[in-house]
Design a protein around this motif. Structure first.
Motif, PDB file in Angstrom:
ATOM      1  N   ILE B  37       0.969  -1.190   0.098  1.00 12.70           N
ATOM      2  CA  ILE B  37       0.225   0.232  -0.219  1.00 12.70           C
ATOM      3  C   ILE B  37       0.722   1.310  -0.105  1.00 12.70           C
ATOM      4  O   ILE B  37       1.811   1.872   1.082  1.00 12.70           O
ATOM      5  CB  ILE B  37      -0.689   0.032   1.679  1.00 12.70           C
ATOM      6  N   GLY B  39       1.308   4.828   0.069  1.00 13.44           N
ATOM      7  CA  GLY B  39       0.468   6.605   0.276  1.00 13.44           C
ATOM      8  C   GLY B  39       1.509   6.737   0.666  1.00 13.44           C
ATOM      9  O   GLY B  39       2.626   6.903   1.281  1.00 13.44           O
ATOM     10  N   LYS B  45      -2.951   5.098   6.002  1.00  8.24           N
ATOM     11  CA  LYS B  45      -2.226   3.354   5.515  1.00  8.24           C
ATOM     12  C   LYS B  45      -2.448   3.006   7.021  1.00  8.24           C
ATOM     13  O   LYS B  45      -3.142   1.694   7.441  1.00  8.24           O
ATOM     14  CB  LYS B  45      -0.995   3.350   4.839  1.00  8.24           C
ATOM     15  N   SER B  46      -2.202   3.068   8.117  1.00  2.00           N
ATOM     16  CA  SER B  46      -2.467   2.769   9.522  1.00  2.00           C
ATOM     17  C   SER B  46      -3.929   2.767   9.663  1.00  2.00           C
ATOM     18  O   SER B  46      -4.346   1.552  10.291  1.00  2.00           O
ATOM     19  CB  SER B  46      -1.833   3.797  10.026  1.00  2.00           C
ATOM     20  N   PHE B  49      -5.150  -0.547   8.497  1.00  2.00           N
ATOM     21  CA  PHE B  49      -4.643  -1.722   9.107  1.00  2.00           C
ATOM     22  C   PHE B  49      -5.207  -1.390  10.081  1.00  2.00           C
ATOM     23  O   PHE B  49      -5.696  -3.514  10.488  1.00  2.00           O
ATOM     24  CB  PHE B  49      -3.310  -1.283   8.891  1.00  2.00           C
ATOM     25  N   ASP B 166       3.271  -2.592   9.161  1.00  2.00           N
ATOM     26  CA  ASP B 166       3.075  -0.707   8.317  1.00  2.00           C
ATOM     27  C   ASP B 166       4.115   0.050   8.351  1.00  2.00           C
ATOM     28  O   ASP B 166       5.214  -0.032   9.998  1.00  2.00           O
ATOM     29  CB  ASP B 166       2.600   0.242   9.902  1.00  2.00           C
ATOM     30  N   GLU B 167       4.988   0.500   7.828  1.00  2.00           N
ATOM     31  CA  GLU B 167       6.378   1.325   7.487  1.00  2.00           C
ATOM     32  C   GLU B 167       6.965   0.243   8.287  1.00  2.00           C
ATOM     33  O   GLU B 167       7.463   0.995   8.727  1.00  2.00           O
ATOM     34  CB  GLU B 167       6.049   1.867   8.480  1.00  2.00           C
ATOM     35  N   SER B 197       2.587  -1.166   4.048  1.00  2.00           N
ATOM     36  CA  SER B 197       2.603   0.111   3.929  1.00  2.00           C
ATOM     37  C   SER B 197       4.043   0.086   3.874  1.00  2.00           C
ATOM     38  O   SER B 197       4.470   0.161   4.803  1.00  2.00           O
ATOM     39  CB  SER B 197       1.627   0.773   4.752  1.00  2.00           C
ATOM     40  N   HIS B 199       5.836   4.444   2.075  1.00  2.00           N
ATOM     41  CA  HIS B 199       5.904   5.531   1.078  1.00  2.00           C
ATOM     42  C   HIS B 199       7.049   5.874   0.041  1.00  2.00           C
ATOM     43  O   HIS B 199       7.698   6.746  -0.366  1.00  2.00           O
ATOM     44  CB  HIS B 199       5.712   7.205   1.440  1.00  2.00           C
ATOM     45  N   MET B 214      -2.996   4.881  -1.940  1.00  2.00           N
ATOM     46  CA  MET B 214      -3.073   5.982  -0.680  1.00  2.00           C
ATOM     47  C   MET B 214      -3.281   7.597  -1.021  1.00  2.00           C
ATOM     48  O   MET B 214      -2.380   7.603  -1.786  1.00  2.00           O
ATOM     49  CB  MET B 214      -3.881   4.901   0.296  1.00  2.00           C
ATOM     50  N   ILE B 219      -8.846   4.811  -2.213  1.00  2.00           N
ATOM     51  CA  ILE B 219      -7.688   4.074  -3.104  1.00  2.00           C
ATOM     52  C   ILE B 219      -7.926   5.225  -4.280  1.00  2.00           C
ATOM     53  O   ILE B 219      -8.646   5.150  -5.303  1.00  2.00           O
ATOM     54  CB  ILE B 219      -8.009   2.418  -2.842  1.00  2.00           C
ATOM     55  N   HIS B 222      -5.650   0.579  -7.829  1.00  2.00           N
ATOM     56  CA  HIS B 222      -5.227  -0.390  -7.454  1.00  2.00           C
ATOM     57  C   HIS B 222      -4.438  -1.625  -8.554  1.00  2.00           C
ATOM     58  O   HIS B 222      -5.355  -1.918  -9.631  1.00  2.00           O
ATOM     59  CB  HIS B 222      -5.537  -1.319  -6.835  1.00  2.00           C
TER      60      HIS B 222
END
Lengths: 256, 284
Positions: B37, B39, B45-46, B49, B166-167, B197, B199, B214, B219, B222
């Motif tokens: 993902i 963004g 994003k978080s 999740f 997440d990151e 996720s 960036h 995102m 969104i 995709h």
């Protein structure tokens, strides 16, 4: 405090079972506090200092610094016990009379004071032995195994962890404030300090919610269950502890 | 195409203060795939999740696991969380214990496994994340990257079917982030579904099978990374950039070094392989 904590994880006694270290420290402390002679506390102090410096490998100057912390409190309280005021100058071992009031030391008081001083110092050295050689995480596990209520041990786990998280946050905020001249005058110091505290309070709420979410994501259901590493039990150490404690008790009883 | 395992359907979420964080999000996660993902900061994003394992309850829409909308009853949530693991962005909010070992053992113990099995899983997770030598250290004396690896181990030890990161590579040094990507490949080859996720467009482009972009709670697009990231209008709108591999490739095509039929390189090695030797070109 931070120094004590990092030594607790980095000393030569970390592999010893925490129960053995705790038993040694707590039993010795009790015997030291019960002693009526001066020789026991002195022996305990020597024993613990030896243990801390020689066995655990913690530098002597660290121990000296740590022992100096309670020393100031001790001296003040001991002085008030040793000195007395009286109108009647008789019975003093060492005294000075101003006008009609006598200030001085009575011999039995002096003995009590010295005894008390040594006993406290000896007891403190026992606690330092425990604190410098045993990580708090292991002590908490020990308490848990000794059936201390879960609510207390769980709180201890979380508080211990978050002391460092918030200390870190506070240090970062303070550093950022210092960089922008936040503490140049008394007025700005007060203002910066108040903002630091309010920022920290906000973080507490955010972090606690985050922590709850993260724990819920790992199937938290209200009880923190964890495994701890097992330490080898060393029977020899129990004999050693028994030997030391019995001789100290005998010393207490026989040395009058 | 493999079966659908996790799905967001018309998902909407408003924070208690009224800011809308997700707007009509539709996303499909297929079994065994590597989904990235992409963004910019604050894209949601978080927040998305947090819905995938029922931490947040959507304001509208639903999350479906294996085709069924998830239930928010306590028991059902625990079952879901056994299968969907999340590694959070900030390791400081995930590590609750000062002991590395204790923290990693927390998740698997909650699954109701035996002590021996938990011990085994903790060992394996520590090996996989190279945290074995950190075991004796308290979490507060670890560096950010080390804490991150411990928090990853804490979720790996639960062996969920879907792992959401997440990151994950933010704050990791190049060596550990490379090793982490290799770990992801290993997990993926074991059949785990991985959602990540980031960036970092280069990472997302090279790593993922499928990609979702995102932007401000929506969104934008995709599909396959090669299709999405070559479209400047989408990339620009999402505050992202085109991956350097694609840029270099199209520049080489434009200037005639590569024939236009050359396939898009997925990795640095692909690109280098595509570039012909100069001598050959002169002789041709």
């Amino acid at each position: 405090m931070i120094a004590i904590d990092s030594y607790a994880y980095n000393n030569k006694l970390t592999t010893i079972h925490p129960l053995e270290k705790s038993l040694f420290a707590i039993l010795t402390m009790s015997i030291c506090l019960m002693s009526k002679t001066m020789i026991t506390p002195l022996l305990v102090l020597a024993l613990m200092s030896g243990g801390i410096i020689l066995k655990a490998g913690i530098p002597g100057r660290i121990l000296t610094k740590l022992l100096a912390i309670p020393l100031s409190f001790l001296l003040i309280s001991v002085l008030t016990i040793a000195f007395s005021f009286a109108a009647d100058p008789s019975g003093f071992w060492f005294a000075h009379t101003f006008n009609s009031i006598t200030i001085g030391i009575r011999y039995p008081d002096l003995i009590t004071a010295i005894n008390l001083f040594l006993r406290s110092l000896g007891a403190v050295s026992c606690l330092y032995f425990l604190a410098l050689t045993t990580p708090l995480t292991e002590l908490i596990t020990l308490l848990h195994k000794m059936k201390v209520p879960v609510i207390i041990t769980e709180l201890m786990v979380l508080i211990y962890r978050f002391i460092f998280v918030f200390l870190d946050t506070a240090t970062t905020i303070r550093r950022a404030q210092l960089c922008r001249s936040g503490y140049v005058s008394t007025k700005s110091s007060f203002r910066s300090m108040s903002r630091l505290f309010s920022a920290l309070l906000g973080k507490v709420f955010v972090k606690s919610q985050d922590l709850y979410n993260a724990m819920a994501a790992r199937c938290y259901t209200g009880e923190i269950k964890v495994l701890t590493k097992k330490h080898p039990v060393n029977v020899k150490n129990y004999f050693l502890i028994a030997g030391v404690e019995i001789s100290l008790v005998l010393l207490n009883l026989l040395w009058r | 195409m493999s079966e659908l395992i996790l799905e967001a359907v018309d998902l909407e979420y408003c924070y208690p203060d009224g800011t809308s964080a997700l707007r009509k999000v539709n996303l499909e996660v297929r079994k065994g795939e590597k989904l990235a993902i992409l963004g910019s900061n604050g894209a949601g994003k978080s927040t998305l999740f947090m819905h995938f394992n029922g931490i947040y309850t959507p304001s509208a829409g639903a999350i479906k696991f294996q085709g069924q909308p998830i239930s928010y009853k306590k028991k059902a949530l625990i079952e879901l969380r056994k299968k969907v693991g999340i590694v959070f962005q900030d390791p400081d909010s995930q590590l609750f214990s000062a002991s590395v070992f204790q923290d990693i053992s927390f998740g698997p113990l909650n699954l109701g496994l035996s002590e021996e099995e938990v011990m085994e899983r903790v060992r394996k997770a520590m090996l996989d994340t190279e945290t074995t030598d950190l075991e004796e250290k308290p979490t507060h004396l670890l560096s950010y990257g080390q804490k991150k690896r411990v928090s990853i181990a804490g979720v790996l030890a639960m062996e969920p079917e879907i792992i959401i990161f997440d990151e994950p590579t933010a704050g990791m040094d190049p060596r550990h982030s490379l090793e982490f990507m290799q770990l992801l490949d290993k997990l993926s080859s074991e059949g785990k579904t991985i959602v990540l996720s980031t960036h970092d467009v280069d990472l997302a482009y090279s790593w993922s099978d499928r990609l979702a972009i995102m932007y401000r709670g929506e969104i934008l697009a995709h599909g396959y990374p090669g299709d999405l990231l070559t479209r400047p209008e989408i990339v620009k709108r999402a505050d992202l950039t085109i991956p350097w591999l694609i840029e270099t490739h199209s520049e080489l095509v434009k200037k005639g070094w590569l024939p236009p039929s050359t396939p898009l390189p997925k990795t640095k090695e692909d690109l280098f392989r595509n570039i012909p030797f100069k001598k050959e070109q002169q002789s041709a």
